[in-house]
Design an enzyme around this catalytic site. Sequence first.
Site, mmCIF file in Angstrom:
data_model
loop_
_atom_site.group_PDB
_atom_site.id
_atom_site.type_symbol
_atom_site.label_atom_id
_atom_site.label_comp_id
_atom_site.label_asym_id
_atom_site.label_seq_id
_atom_site.Cartn_x
_atom_site.Cartn_y
_atom_site.Cartn_z
ATOM 1 N N HIS A 142 0.799 -1.234 0.000
ATOM 2 C CA HIS A 142 0.000 0.000 0.000
ATOM 3 C C HIS A 142 0.829 1.280 0.000
ATOM 4 O O HIS A 142 0.536 2.220 0.741
ATOM 5 C CB HIS A 142 -0.951 -0.005 1.202
ATOM 6 C CG HIS A 142 -2.052 -1.027 1.112
ATOM 7 N ND1 HIS A 142 -2.509 -1.548 -0.071
ATOM 8 C CD2 HIS A 142 -2.812 -1.621 2.089
ATOM 9 C CE1 HIS A 142 -3.489 -2.406 0.166
ATOM 10 N NE2 HIS A 142 -3.688 -2.476 1.463
ATOM 11 N N HIS A 202 -9.742 2.358 0.225
ATOM 12 C CA HIS A 202 -9.690 1.279 1.201
ATOM 13 C C HIS A 202 -10.726 1.410 2.326
ATOM 14 O O HIS A 202 -10.409 1.189 3.501
ATOM 15 C CB HIS A 202 -8.276 1.215 1.790
ATOM 16 C CG HIS A 202 -7.839 -0.139 2.267
ATOM 17 N ND1 HIS A 202 -8.425 -0.779 3.332
ATOM 18 C CD2 HIS A 202 -6.874 -0.965 1.833
ATOM 19 C CE1 HIS A 202 -7.817 -1.937 3.534
ATOM 20 N NE2 HIS A 202 -6.869 -2.076 2.625
ATOM 21 N N TYR A 242 -13.505 0.196 4.832
ATOM 22 C CA TYR A 242 -14.015 -1.052 5.420
ATOM 23 C C TYR A 242 -15.511 -0.841 5.567
ATOM 24 O O TYR A 242 -15.940 0.035 6.319
ATOM 25 C CB TYR A 242 -13.433 -1.278 6.813
ATOM 26 C CG TYR A 242 -12.000 -1.704 6.876
ATOM 27 C CD1 TYR A 242 -10.975 -0.868 6.462
ATOM 28 C CD2 TYR A 242 -11.657 -2.941 7.431
ATOM 29 C CE1 TYR A 242 -9.649 -1.255 6.568
ATOM 30 C CE2 TYR A 242 -10.330 -3.333 7.543
ATOM 31 C CZ TYR A 242 -9.335 -2.491 7.108
ATOM 32 O OH TYR A 242 -8.013 -2.867 7.224
ATOM 33 N N GLU A 287 -11.343 -3.512 -2.905
ATOM 34 C CA GLU A 287 -10.419 -2.514 -3.441
ATOM 35 C C GLU A 287 -10.249 -2.728 -4.939
ATOM 36 O O GLU A 287 -9.653 -3.725 -5.355
ATOM 37 C CB GLU A 287 -9.067 -2.646 -2.728
ATOM 38 C CG GLU A 287 -9.169 -2.561 -1.214
ATOM 39 C CD GLU A 287 -8.076 -3.381 -0.501
ATOM 40 O OE1 GLU A 287 -6.894 -3.084 -0.724
ATOM 41 O OE2 GLU A 287 -8.422 -4.293 0.263
HETATM 42 C C1 GLA Z 1 -5.289 -5.001 2.177
HETATM 43 C C2 GLA Z 1 -4.400 -6.154 2.204
HETATM 44 C C3 GLA Z 1 -4.562 -6.875 3.484
HETATM 45 C C4 GLA Z 1 -4.301 -5.971 4.636
HETATM 46 C C5 GLA Z 1 -5.198 -4.783 4.564
HETATM 47 C C6 GLA Z 1 -4.878 -3.788 5.630
HETATM 48 O O1 GLA Z 1 -6.576 -5.355 1.969
HETATM 49 O O2 GLA Z 1 -4.575 -7.018 1.114
HETATM 50 O O3 GLA Z 1 -3.689 -7.960 3.544
HETATM 51 O O4 GLA Z 1 -2.983 -5.532 4.602
HETATM 52 O O5 GLA Z 1 -5.105 -4.179 3.305
HETATM 53 O O6 GLA Z 1 -4.739 -4.344 6.881
#
Ligand code: GLA
Length: 376
Positions: A136, A211, A213, A341
């Site tokens: 990231h 990103h 959630y 994502e």
């Molecule tokens: C992404 C990655 C995961 C994790 C999250 C953040 O989705 O693929 O493995 O690192 O971000 O925690």
Amino acid sequence: MRARYVPILLAVIVLFVFGCDKLTKYGEKKMSIKKQAFGKTADGKDVDLYTLTNANGLKTEIMTYGGIVRTLEVPDRDGNLGDIVLGYDSLDKYIENNPYFGALVGRCGNRIAKGKFTLNGVEYTLATNNGPNHLHGGVKGFDKVVWDAEPMEDETTSVGLKLTYLSKDGEEGYPGNLKCTVIYTLTNDNELKVSYEAETDKTTVINLTHHSYFNLGGHGSGDILGHELMLTADNFTPVDEGLIPTGEIKPVKGTLMDFTRPMPIGARIAQVKGGYDHNFVLNNSGGSLALAASVYEPNTGRVMEISTTEPAIQFYSGNFLDGSNKGKGAVYNKHNGFCLETQHFPDAPNKPGFPSIVLKPGDKYTHLTVHKFSAK
Ligand code: GLA
């Protein structure tokens, strides 16, 4: 004679007044964008929080730090608004420990093996922040920088926020000055659009994503295992122990990765080592906008449909959340949120068989992702 026309006249008046009222609410009264101060970073940069509201009352708060979507309120089947993204109350919490809640991710989202790749015969070494790998964007990715912001108020069908950031040549090891623009738009069709553009002055690699959630039951409502997920992906990219793709592209048919028909996230998750954290290859190979994912939450009836111009989507089932992340009055435990994502494939610079993420001077990177909200 004239009395005959009275009811018609009255009906016309009622329709006119009602119509005007709707128009006012729609166009002027309710749609808004407001700015407030949200603290300072350690190096003294001011951070602002913008609140965007559409004509139907959908609301999102976006920070200039990391371009982070802090809240996103959408209606359930009874019309009740609920905040459906995980997040924190204060800027300090985001700075302290943010597992990318709501953030813009770059210069390259996802993993690059050992933080190394070669472009035009030159080997580049990136910051490593995920075991031996780059994840990231590195130690200080685009999720941890302050973006310049400009509200886009003059629209009639949407309200937007334009964010810009110049990532300097050499930042986190990447070559080239990269000028990035991301526009968040909240439309009156209840969509949150994320539109990306970037240009470079030296050949580089780029893979931007968002990103958030999500928990369509509400951000503090427990796990997301009952959500039904559909992905328009007949294939996925298998990974090794460190979540680096092996380079293969495999059919999902007959595997735990098959979401081609709606399937509760929890139905087979116990058999997936570590939970879902996989890159799905979309049937639409990129370039044009097409449906990538649809998620339904049975208790509230909320539905989110994601369309994208990107060729892939990472489905992550919040496996690393462990209760240490507390925000907005809630404690986030394992699987309390999921991410979808939209992106190019992980480790693309080292996998010649994957679609290229190279950006050359004179070319423009573009990416559009649309999240559409409804309830049934
Ligand atoms: C992404 C990655 C995961 C994790 C999250 C953040 O989705 O693929 O493995 O690192 O971000 O925690």
